[in-house]
Design a protein around this motif. Structure first.
Motif, PDB file in Angstrom:
ATOM      1  N   GLN A 135      -3.065   0.341  25.072  1.00  7.58           N
ATOM      2  CA  GLN A 135      -2.927  -1.078  25.385  1.00  7.58           C
ATOM      3  C   GLN A 135      -1.501  -1.373  25.855  1.00  7.58           C
ATOM      4  O   GLN A 135      -0.535  -0.955  25.226  1.00  7.58           O
ATOM      5  N   ILE A 136      -1.387  -2.078  26.953  1.00  8.26           N
ATOM      6  CA  ILE A 136      -0.096  -2.517  27.483  1.00  8.26           C
ATOM      7  C   ILE A 136       0.056  -3.998  27.168  1.00  8.26           C
ATOM      8  O   ILE A 136      -0.844  -4.793  27.448  1.00  8.26           O
ATOM      9  N   ILE A 137       1.197  -4.365  26.569  1.00  8.52           N
ATOM     10  CA  ILE A 137       1.473  -5.762  26.260  1.00  8.52           C
ATOM     11  C   ILE A 137       2.800  -6.116  26.933  1.00  8.52           C
ATOM     12  O   ILE A 137       3.797  -5.416  26.773  1.00  8.52           O
ATOM     13  N   GLU A 138       2.792  -7.205  27.684  1.00  9.75           N
ATOM     14  CA  GLU A 138       3.981  -7.659  28.399  1.00  9.75           C
ATOM     15  C   GLU A 138       4.479  -8.957  27.785  1.00  9.75           C
ATOM     16  O   GLU A 138       3.689  -9.816  27.403  1.00  9.75           O
ATOM     17  N   TYR A 139       5.805  -9.091  27.737  1.00  9.65           N
ATOM     18  CA  TYR A 139       6.446 -10.247  27.131  1.00  9.65           C
ATOM     19  C   TYR A 139       7.613 -10.689  28.001  1.00  9.65           C
ATOM     20  O   TYR A 139       8.146  -9.912  28.777  1.00  9.65           O
ATOM     21  N   THR A 140       8.027 -11.919  27.782  1.00  8.27           N
ATOM     22  CA  THR A 140       9.364 -12.331  28.173  1.00  8.27           C
ATOM     23  C   THR A 140      10.060 -12.722  26.884  1.00  8.27           C
ATOM     24  O   THR A 140       9.435 -13.194  25.932  1.00  8.27           O
ATOM     25  N   ILE A 141      11.359 -12.471  26.836  1.00 10.02           N
ATOM     26  CA  ILE A 141      12.141 -12.703  25.624  1.00 10.02           C
ATOM     27  C   ILE A 141      13.583 -12.997  26.014  1.00 10.02           C
ATOM     28  O   ILE A 141      14.065 -12.511  27.036  1.00 10.02           O
ATOM     29  N   ASN A 194       7.404 -14.847  24.571  1.00 11.58           N
ATOM     30  CA  ASN A 194       6.088 -15.207  25.111  1.00 11.58           C
ATOM     31  C   ASN A 194       5.345 -13.969  25.549  1.00 11.58           C
ATOM     32  O   ASN A 194       5.892 -13.136  26.286  1.00 11.58           O
ATOM     33  N   VAL A 195       4.102 -13.828  25.100  1.00 14.49           N
ATOM     34  CA  VAL A 195       3.228 -12.771  25.604  1.00 14.49           C
ATOM     35  C   VAL A 195       2.709 -13.253  26.944  1.00 14.49           C
ATOM     36  O   VAL A 195       2.131 -14.339  27.040  1.00 14.49           O
ATOM     37  N   ILE A 196       2.940 -12.462  27.987  1.00 16.50           N
ATOM     38  CA  ILE A 196       2.526 -12.874  29.330  1.00 16.50           C
ATOM     39  C   ILE A 196       1.395 -12.013  29.878  1.00 16.50           C
ATOM     40  O   ILE A 196       0.893 -12.270  30.969  1.00 16.50           O
ATOM     41  N   SER A 197       0.963 -11.010  29.124  1.00 11.43           N
ATOM     42  CA  SER A 197      -0.152 -10.171  29.561  1.00 11.43           C
ATOM     43  C   SER A 197      -1.380 -11.031  29.785  1.00 11.43           C
ATOM     44  O   SER A 197      -1.687 -11.907  28.979  1.00 11.43           O
ATOM     45  N   GLN A 198      -2.090 -10.759  30.832  1.00  9.35           N
ATOM     46  CA  GLN A 198      -3.323 -11.478  31.125  1.00  9.35           C
ATOM     47  C   GLN A 198      -4.532 -10.802  30.479  1.00  9.35           C
ATOM     48  O   GLN A 198      -5.494 -11.462  30.126  1.00  9.35           O
ATOM     49  N   HIS A 199      -4.493  -9.498  30.339  1.00  7.50           N
ATOM     50  CA  HIS A 199      -5.679  -8.739  29.925  1.00  7.50           C
ATOM     51  C   HIS A 199      -5.355  -7.755  28.808  1.00  7.50           C
ATOM     52  O   HIS A 199      -5.735  -6.600  28.875  1.00  7.50           O
ATOM     53  N   HIS A 200      -4.641  -8.207  27.788  1.00  4.85           N
ATOM     54  CA  HIS A 200      -4.261  -7.264  26.734  1.00  4.85           C
ATOM     55  C   HIS A 200      -5.338  -7.076  25.675  1.00  4.85           C
ATOM     56  O   HIS A 200      -5.268  -6.172  24.881  1.00  4.85           O
ATOM     57  N   GLY A 201      -6.372  -7.895  25.648  1.00  5.18           N
ATOM     58  CA  GLY A 201      -7.479  -7.735  24.711  1.00  5.18           C
ATOM     59  C   GLY A 201      -7.209  -8.380  23.370  1.00  5.18           C
ATOM     60  O   GLY A 201      -6.067  -8.607  22.990  1.00  5.18           O
ATOM     61  N   ALA A 202      -8.272  -8.654  22.643  1.00  4.89           N
ATOM     62  CA  ALA A 202      -8.159  -9.320  21.341  1.00  4.89           C
ATOM     63  C   ALA A 202      -7.848  -8.331  20.225  1.00  4.89           C
ATOM     64  O   ALA A 202      -7.201  -8.671  19.246  1.00  4.89           O
ATOM     65  N   SER A 223      -2.979  -8.273  16.320  1.00  7.48           N
ATOM     66  CA  SER A 223      -3.250  -9.163  17.445  1.00  7.48           C
ATOM     67  C   SER A 223      -1.939  -9.600  18.092  1.00  7.48           C
ATOM     68  O   SER A 223      -1.104 -10.246  17.446  1.00  7.48           O
ATOM     69  N   ALA A 224      -1.772  -9.276  19.363  1.00  3.10           N
ATOM     70  CA  ALA A 224      -0.556  -9.666  20.086  1.00  3.10           C
ATOM     71  C   ALA A 224      -0.392 -11.181  20.136  1.00  3.10           C
ATOM     72  O   ALA A 224       0.728 -11.684  20.234  1.00  3.10           O
ATOM     73  N   ALA A 225      -1.485 -11.910  20.011  1.00  8.07           N
ATOM     74  CA  ALA A 225      -1.419 -13.371  20.059  1.00  8.07           C
ATOM     75  C   ALA A 225      -0.608 -13.948  18.900  1.00  8.07           C
ATOM     76  O   ALA A 225      -0.134 -15.081  18.987  1.00  8.07           O
ATOM     77  N   ASN A 226      -0.410 -13.190  17.821  1.00 11.04           N
ATOM     78  CA  ASN A 226       0.318 -13.691  16.656  1.00 11.04           C
ATOM     79  C   ASN A 226       1.812 -13.365  16.664  1.00 11.04           C
ATOM     80  O   ASN A 226       2.544 -13.840  15.802  1.00 11.04           O
TER      81      ASN A 226
END
Length: 165
Positions: free
Chosen positions: A54-60, A40-48, A25-28
């Motif tokens: 799957q594309i996951i976007e972050y700022t770091i 910070n995960v900034i993806s709006q629609h990355h799924g649970a 889970s990208a949320a973790n």
């Protein structure tokens, strides 16, 4: 210039299913990343749930207080056992990260295998020797501690290691 390799191994006193559910889970991700990296995960629609494509976007903020955008794609998933992500945009000229989970007596062995290459040729090679390699080692050492806080400590003996080549 060749790529660098990191191999991190940690034994976790929890079932493979529980460990998989957490790490897939990208949320973790933010909870196991040092606060000073401002991850910070900034993806709006990355799924649970994790899935190939799957594309996951972050700022770091990896170094020197410089905020960066990073995009990874989950390229392979073997449910419960393995997933891989690759950088599509970000701080490295190449980043390929494999996450392996294996049931062992007493819990789960988690192995991260990362191949990465810094940009800027010889300057990137120097940066790796001066601070990038150490920063990545520190990231995994921090993560080992956070995982112990979440799942508990492995009973007795050696439970984690990081190798950088």
């Amino acid at each position: 210039m060749g790529a660098y390799t990191i191999k991190a191994v940690q034994k976790i006193p929890a079932t493979q299913e529980v460990v998989w559910d957490y790490f897939s889970s990208a949320a973790n991700l933010q909870s196991i990343t040092p606060a000073e990296m401002n991850f910070n995960v900034i993806s709006q629609h990355h799924g649970a749930k994790i899935y190939a494509g799957q594309i996951i976007e972050y700022t770091i903020t990896p170094l020197l207080g410089i905020n960066m955008y990073w995009m990874t794609e989950i390229t392979h998933v073997r449910d419960g056992e393995f997933f891989a992500d690759e950088q599509r945009y970000g701080p490295y000229s190449m980043w390929h990260h494999q996450h392996h989970f294996k049931s062992i007596p007493g819990g789960t062995e988690m192995i991260d295998l990362i191949h990465y290459k810094n940009p800027l040729g010889i300057l990137g090679k120097m940066a790796n020797g001066l601070f990038v390699g150490n920063k990545l080692r520190g990231l995994f050492e921090y993560r080992f501690t956070k995982i112990e806080e979440i799942f508990g400590k492995w009973p007795g003996g050696q439970h984690s290691s990081v190798e950088i080549a």
